[in-house]
Design a protein around this motif. Sequence first.
Motif, PDB file in Angstrom:
ATOM      1  N   UNK A  52       2.471   5.268   5.651  1.00 40.76           N
ATOM      2  CA  UNK A  52       3.626   4.422   5.331  1.00 40.76           C
ATOM      3  C   UNK A  52       3.125   3.040   4.943  1.00 40.76           C
ATOM      4  N   UNK A  53       3.990   2.290   4.261  1.00 39.47           N
ATOM      5  CA  UNK A  53       3.653   0.910   3.912  1.00 39.47           C
ATOM      6  C   UNK A  53       3.677   0.079   5.194  1.00 39.47           C
ATOM      7  N   UNK A  54       2.575  -0.633   5.469  1.00 42.67           N
ATOM      8  CA  UNK A  54       2.455  -1.332   6.740  1.00 42.67           C
ATOM      9  C   UNK A  54       3.369  -2.548   6.844  1.00 42.67           C
ATOM     10  N   UNK A  55       3.814  -3.073   5.680  1.00 38.03           N
ATOM     11  CA  UNK A  55       4.704  -4.225   5.715  1.00 38.03           C
ATOM     12  C   UNK A  55       6.165  -3.838   5.598  1.00 38.03           C
ATOM     13  N   UNK A  56       6.465  -2.936   4.660  1.00 38.83           N
ATOM     14  CA  UNK A  56       7.859  -2.587   4.390  1.00 38.83           C
ATOM     15  C   UNK A  56       8.439  -1.603   5.396  1.00 38.83           C
ATOM     16  N   UNK A  57       7.691  -0.551   5.735  1.00 38.42           N
ATOM     17  CA  UNK A  57       8.238   0.513   6.588  1.00 38.42           C
ATOM     18  C   UNK A  57       7.232   0.986   7.649  1.00 38.42           C
ATOM     19  N   UNK A  58       6.727   0.084   8.469  1.00 39.55           N
ATOM     20  CA  UNK A  58       5.731   0.504   9.454  1.00 39.55           C
ATOM     21  C   UNK A  58       6.263   1.528  10.443  1.00 39.55           C
ATOM     22  N   UNK A  59       7.563   1.491  10.719  1.00 35.80           N
ATOM     23  CA  UNK A  59       8.125   2.425  11.691  1.00 35.80           C
ATOM     24  C   UNK A  59       8.149   3.864  11.195  1.00 35.80           C
ATOM     25  N   UNK A  60       8.022   4.052   9.895  1.00 29.51           N
ATOM     26  CA  UNK A  60       8.032   5.399   9.337  1.00 29.51           C
ATOM     27  C   UNK A  60       6.668   6.093   9.428  1.00 29.51           C
ATOM     28  N   UNK A  61       5.649   5.329   9.706  1.00 28.32           N
ATOM     29  CA  UNK A  61       4.314   5.898   9.779  1.00 28.32           C
ATOM     30  C   UNK A  61       4.002   6.513  11.139  1.00 28.32           C
ATOM     31  N   UNK A  62       3.069   7.442  11.132  1.00 30.11           N
ATOM     32  CA  UNK A  62       2.518   8.001  12.366  1.00 30.11           C
ATOM     33  C   UNK A  62       1.008   7.789  12.304  1.00 30.11           C
ATOM     34  N   UNK A  63       0.531   6.886  13.135  1.00 35.08           N
ATOM     35  CA  UNK A  63      -0.783   6.276  12.957  1.00 35.08           C
ATOM     36  C   UNK A  63      -1.912   7.126  13.553  1.00 35.08           C
ATOM     37  N   UNK A  64      -2.621   7.820  12.661  1.00 33.44           N
ATOM     38  CA  UNK A  64      -3.742   8.656  13.088  1.00 33.44           C
ATOM     39  C   UNK A  64      -4.916   7.818  13.569  1.00 33.44           C
ATOM     40  N   UNK A  65      -5.082   6.632  12.994  1.00 30.13           N
ATOM     41  CA  UNK A  65      -6.179   5.751  13.414  1.00 30.13           C
ATOM     42  C   UNK A  65      -6.018   5.349  14.869  1.00 30.13           C
ATOM     43  N   UNK A  66      -4.800   4.928  15.263  1.00 23.94           N
ATOM     44  CA  UNK A  66      -4.581   4.516  16.644  1.00 23.94           C
ATOM     45  C   UNK A  66      -4.753   5.689  17.612  1.00 23.94           C
ATOM     46  N   UNK A  67      -4.313   6.868  17.186  1.00 23.58           N
ATOM     47  CA  UNK A  67      -4.504   8.053  18.038  1.00 23.58           C
ATOM     48  C   UNK A  67      -5.987   8.320  18.268  1.00 23.58           C
ATOM     49  N   UNK A  68      -6.776   8.215  17.202  1.00 25.04           N
ATOM     50  CA  UNK A  68      -8.216   8.463  17.337  1.00 25.04           C
ATOM     51  C   UNK A  68      -8.888   7.380  18.174  1.00 25.04           C
TER      52      UNK A  68
END
Length: 434
Positions: free
Chosen positions: A238-254
Amino acid sequence: MTSIKIDKNYLNTVISWRRDFHQYPEVGWLEFRTASLIASYLDDWNYDVKAGKEVITSERLGVPEQQVLDASYDLAKREGAPIYWLEKMKGGFTGVVATLDTGKPGPTIAFRVDIDALPILESAANSHVPSQLGFRSKHEGAMHACGHDSHAAIGLGLAQQLMERKEMLKGKIKIIFQPAEEGARGGSVIAESSHLDDVDFFMALHIGTGIPKGTFVAGTDGFLASTKYDVKFHGVAAHSGAFPERGKNALLASAQATLALHSLPPHSDGVSRVNVGKLLAGTGRNIIPSYAEAQFEIRAETSEINAFYEQKVEQIIQGAATMYGVEATLEKVGYAINIPSNRELAGILAKAASKTSIQQVIDFNEFKAGSEDATFLMKKVQEQGGQACYSIIGTTLAAGHHHECFDIAEDDMLTAIEIWLNTVFQIYEEANET
């Protein structure tokens, strides 16, 4: 029995093999040139040679992708791999077993050497002897940084020296050239084949490992059990500025999983280690990362402790994935077990070594440092009533194992061959005394 000596000039032959293997390093399941050359030499010396799927008969772990297998096969072909043997190894079936059957009653004795390299960029510094003398790796990003090039040369030297003394031998002798030791992938597969079914005495050996030059450790105990993993996290970009809530962050999980893995407490029953050695994630600063991957391992003093951490690892990976709403796939890509050497066989090796020029012989030593998948072969032989032993030949190292400047003192290869050669006759001698 008097000791068996090898002409010191023979070292030049062994060095030539080692330096050739060093220039053309191949990592696990990709040892096409190395293994096919070994098979060709053994065939020329009239060994009964099995290779490819005749050696590797069960499912393998950590096999490279098909395009990597194909590219490595083609490269080996261009670099002079003997075609007859190369074709047998297509698909990464790079194991070789040579058998010398004397036709006379006697024990079956087996020796194992590993032949794979590491994914390391070798030093180009002039102070680095392989660079200085012109046998630095020609495969950028791959290097014999653990001494397996010398192990392969020791195996060949032993094979040739034994065949020259065939009339003095009895029973059978097998020499196993094992692929994919790094990452602990090849040993279990060789153990599942039939090549160890009749083995009475089994020996494996490593050069270096911190043992000083002039010292031979006849038997070791304490190799760490280990499991190697690859894990992949799949999320949603997802766009980190416009729609961060739509993303599911694989980096943070790792990242969460990595921290949790490194936070696992030690085990009260023995040594344990967990290490994430590789972590990749993300494509750009303004994108919620949808993908991440990691490579990590467990090591433990016993197979039971290792199994305990395997359960914890699975919980952590799935827990981190749930926390961030991503999916995780965990793949076991290699493993090794803990198994002790037989003290009786270690004693035989020690007696054989004392007949050579080695300065110091240590009968038995604890070795709680690395892991070894030769343990699978050892276990199989022991379960069948045979004896198995892992030895170490000391050397002067230019740098530690798995270092870009790793190198050995090459004359120690001849000593190793002489010790193993004398061990064969020591086994015969001990059998006659009982």
